[in-house]
Write a protein that holds these residues in place. Sequence first.
Motif, short mmCIF file in Angstrom:
data_model
loop_
_atom_site.label_atom_id
_atom_site.label_comp_id
_atom_site.label_asym_id
_atom_site.label_seq_id
_atom_site.Cartn_x
_atom_site.Cartn_y
_atom_site.Cartn_z
N PHE A 264 -1.30 -2.61 4.41
CA PHE A 264 -2.29 -1.57 4.70
C PHE A 264 -3.70 -2.05 4.38
CE2 PHE A 264 1.67 0.63 3.38
CZ PHE A 264 1.96 1.27 4.58
N PRO A 265 -4.20 -3.03 5.10
CA PRO A 265 -5.53 -3.59 4.76
C PRO A 265 -6.67 -2.58 4.89
CG PRO A 265 -4.76 -4.46 6.86
CD PRO A 265 -3.63 -3.69 6.27
N HIS A 266 -6.50 -1.57 5.75
CA HIS A 266 -7.56 -0.57 5.90
C HIS A 266 -7.80 0.22 4.62
CE1 HIS A 266 -3.86 1.62 6.72
NE2 HIS A 266 -4.51 2.72 6.39
N LEU A 267 -6.81 0.23 3.72
CA LEU A 267 -6.97 0.94 2.45
C LEU A 267 -7.87 0.20 1.46
CD1 LEU A 267 -3.37 2.39 1.91
CD2 LEU A 267 -5.43 3.58 2.70
N LEU A 268 -8.19 -1.05 1.76
CA LEU A 268 -9.15 -1.77 0.91
C LEU A 268 -10.49 -1.05 0.88
CD1 LEU A 268 -8.41 -5.45 1.97
CD2 LEU A 268 -8.10 -4.50 -0.32
N ILE B 136 -14.25 -6.27 4.59
CA ILE B 136 -13.42 -5.06 4.69
C ILE B 136 -14.07 -4.00 5.57
CG2 ILE B 136 -12.26 -5.48 2.51
CD1 ILE B 136 -13.89 -3.18 1.33
N LYS B 137 -15.36 -4.13 5.82
CA LYS B 137 -16.04 -3.16 6.70
C LYS B 137 -15.57 -3.29 8.14
CE LYS B 137 -20.12 -2.93 3.84
NZ LYS B 137 -21.54 -3.24 3.68
N ASN B 138 -15.06 -4.45 8.51
CA ASN B 138 -14.64 -4.70 9.88
C ASN B 138 -13.18 -4.36 10.15
OD1 ASN B 138 -17.22 -5.72 10.43
ND2 ASN B 138 -16.63 -7.74 9.73
N ILE B 139 -12.47 -3.87 9.15
CA ILE B 139 -11.06 -3.54 9.32
C ILE B 139 -10.97 -2.21 10.07
CG2 ILE B 139 -8.86 -3.03 8.19
CD1 ILE B 139 -9.89 -4.64 5.78
N ALA C 246 -9.59 1.33 11.40
CA ALA C 246 -8.80 2.41 10.79
C ALA C 246 -7.38 2.36 11.34
CB ALA C 246 -9.44 3.75 11.07
N SER C 247 -6.45 2.79 10.54
CA SER C 247 -5.05 2.79 10.95
C SER C 247 -4.73 4.01 11.79
CB SER C 247 -4.15 2.78 9.71
OG SER C 247 -2.80 2.87 10.07
#
Length: 167
Positions: free
Chosen positions: A42-46, A63-66, A68-69
Amino acid sequence: MILYHPLKDANHCIYRMLSILVKSPSEISLERLRVIDFYHIFPHLLASISPWPNDIKTYKKYIKNIPASFESIPDKRRLFYELSEIHKQSISTLISKGIIDKESAKSGVAILIKNSIPEKILITIENDEYNKSKIFEVLTKGLTMTSWTGRNGFKDRSGLMEFIYDE
């Protein structure tokens, strides 16, 4: 309807943990490995980690470029708890195969025995596009070196594990 999610797949967990261990420093605590694996899924949770640790501030821009899930995650701490059984199975498998040192694992540390990993798996890990990404670098370089315990340690900031009883 059958739904698949890597969260419930022990084999996928073993692969993720191997990828993290191969690309990380020589040893890593099992607790930290579990948390990094959670953020691997779940990288978007970073982006929900607040405040972002100062000692790894250079990684925050990635992490700003991840994106949203598409899935809704109501309680990440509960999800992390549900993942703990898969983590235990995966770590036990890696120990039984001689890939993680058994004695160090007893004291809560994962030491990779790289020559025990089949060559095909190492090649697969090296060629995995995700493992070459900046997000994976955040996981394996940033999260492995940031302050871990106590108030404002990464355990506290992530909200996934209890930190009050750390020494």
